[in-house]
Structure formats: C-alpha cells, structure tokens
Enzyme design. Structure first.
Site, mmCIF file in Angstrom:
data_model
loop_
_atom_site.group_PDB
_atom_site.id
_atom_site.type_symbol
_atom_site.label_atom_id
_atom_site.label_comp_id
_atom_site.label_asym_id
_atom_site.label_seq_id
_atom_site.Cartn_x
_atom_site.Cartn_y
_atom_site.Cartn_z
ATOM 1 N N HIS A 39 46.985 -50.259 -4.035
ATOM 2 C CA HIS A 39 47.092 -50.773 -5.393
ATOM 3 C C HIS A 39 48.563 -50.983 -5.747
ATOM 4 O O HIS A 39 49.453 -50.548 -5.019
ATOM 5 C CB HIS A 39 46.546 -49.756 -6.404
ATOM 6 C CG HIS A 39 45.164 -49.278 -6.152
ATOM 7 N ND1 HIS A 39 44.084 -49.712 -6.882
ATOM 8 C CD2 HIS A 39 44.673 -48.364 -5.267
ATOM 9 C CE1 HIS A 39 42.995 -49.090 -6.468
ATOM 10 N NE2 HIS A 39 43.322 -48.270 -5.495
ATOM 11 N N GLU A 121 48.708 -45.971 -4.662
ATOM 12 C CA GLU A 121 49.390 -46.837 -5.622
ATOM 13 C C GLU A 121 50.835 -47.043 -5.184
ATOM 14 O O GLU A 121 51.536 -46.079 -4.855
ATOM 15 C CB GLU A 121 49.381 -46.205 -7.012
ATOM 16 C CG GLU A 121 48.016 -46.061 -7.642
ATOM 17 C CD GLU A 121 47.547 -47.315 -8.367
ATOM 18 O OE1 GLU A 121 48.272 -48.341 -8.332
ATOM 19 O OE2 GLU A 121 46.471 -47.250 -8.976
#
Length: 197
Positions: A39, A121
């Site tokens: 992400h 992330e």
C-alpha cells in the site's frame, strides 16, 4: 544486517520498531499466509514525517488537527508494517494475526485478502515515486517474511481491490523490486514471490 534483526517472536519481527495497534483480529484457523499486499499512505496526503500514520493505526489521531482528517474521521485500520521514506520499519500487528488493511478484496479468485495476507504500507503519495531506501527496506522485509511464512505473491492494493483502490500506483517500480528480489541471497536457492505487475 545483524542476525538479531532477523529474529521472530509470536509474529513480531526484530527488524522493525513495534507500535502495537488494537485494530486486528485472528486469522481463520489453519490459514496460511501466502500474500503480501503493498500500500501507500501519507497523512495528510503528500506530507511526510510526523506521527499521524502511527496515530491513525493506533486510534489516537486528532481528527481536528487537519481538515483532511474529517474525511476519515472514526476510521479504524491497521497494517502489519509501515516503511518510512528513510527506510525505517514499524510493525503494528503480529504477522500471525489479521490486520485491517485490504478491505473488500480478491486475489487469484480468493476473497477476503486480510485473512491470508500481510499488509505493508509505504510512506508515500498514491501514484508518486518511492525512495531507494524504501525499496531496500522492502526487499529486506520480504526476504524475512519469506523465511517465516509461505509467501507466494506480492500485489498492490490496486491489484486486490481494482476500481476501489489505486495504491501504490504507477510511481511504484515493480520491475526494480523484481530484480532486487532475484538478486537477494534469501532467494539464491528458491524462487522469489511472484509480483502482480
């Protein structure tokens, strides 16, 4: 890399600073972890540094600190890892547990990717580029994960939730990641994970 950094304890990796999040749950019994979902995130969007991401993942974000936060007010999410722009790694959820990162998702015909994936992330803006330090750090993390779990695939959020999510986006260099994984010593005698792009 120091040997101690490669150590694991109950799904927590020694190569990351631990910032436990309350936003997690159990994986389905017997579920193998075979997917990593990449992400991108920055809070507020386009702003790097600070502790807003940590605060979001630990339910401590001041919703009134920036106008953008009103759009995500009350959101309860997490990822297993965050890689900062300088390559530093933070871990929020044990990899043995289910983090809340992918949402409604499907990969290779299997739905509910949170059940069988690890969420990573990268601090960055959707569609923008990422730093060399982040790629190096991600490769190290993926190698450590592959030693511990039967990781078969690495996909972007955009691949598991097409039309709903677009991160990490066109600025992420999948070819460079593929080359770096192929050169990493962890994959000298076995195939690295398949990449979505």
């Amino acid at each position: 890399m120091a040997t101690a950094e490669l150590g694991w304890s109950r799904g927590w990796w020694g190569g990351a600073r631990h910032v436990p999040s309350p936003n997690f749950g159990p994986r389905p019994p017997g579920e193998a972890v075979t997917l990593v979902v990449v992400h991108s995130i920055s809070l507020p969007p386009g702003h790097y540094g600070g502790d807003a991401i940590e605060r979001l993942f630990t339910n401590r974000l001041d919703w009134d600190a920036h106008p953008y936060y009103q759009r995500i007010r009350g959101l309860q999410v997490s990822a297993h890892f965050l890689i900062r722009r300088d390559g530093r790694r933070l871990q929020f959820v044990s990899c043995d547990d289910r983090a809340w990162h992918a949402g409604v998702s499907c990969w290779r015909g299997r739905e509910q990717c949170n059940d069988w994936s690890i969420g990573v992330e990268l601090e960055g803006l959707e569609g923008d580029t990422f730093t060399r330090a982040q790629y190096r750090s991600l490769v190290t993390l993926l190698a450590a994960l592959a030693r511990r779990y039967p990781i078969a695939d690495v996909a972007g959020h955009e691949h598991v939730a097409p039309g709903r999510k677009a991160d990490p986006g066109p600025g992420f260099d999948w070819a460079a990641l593929r080359d770096a994984l192929a050169r990493h010593r962890a994959f000298a005698h076995r195939e690295p994970p398949r990449l979505a792009a």
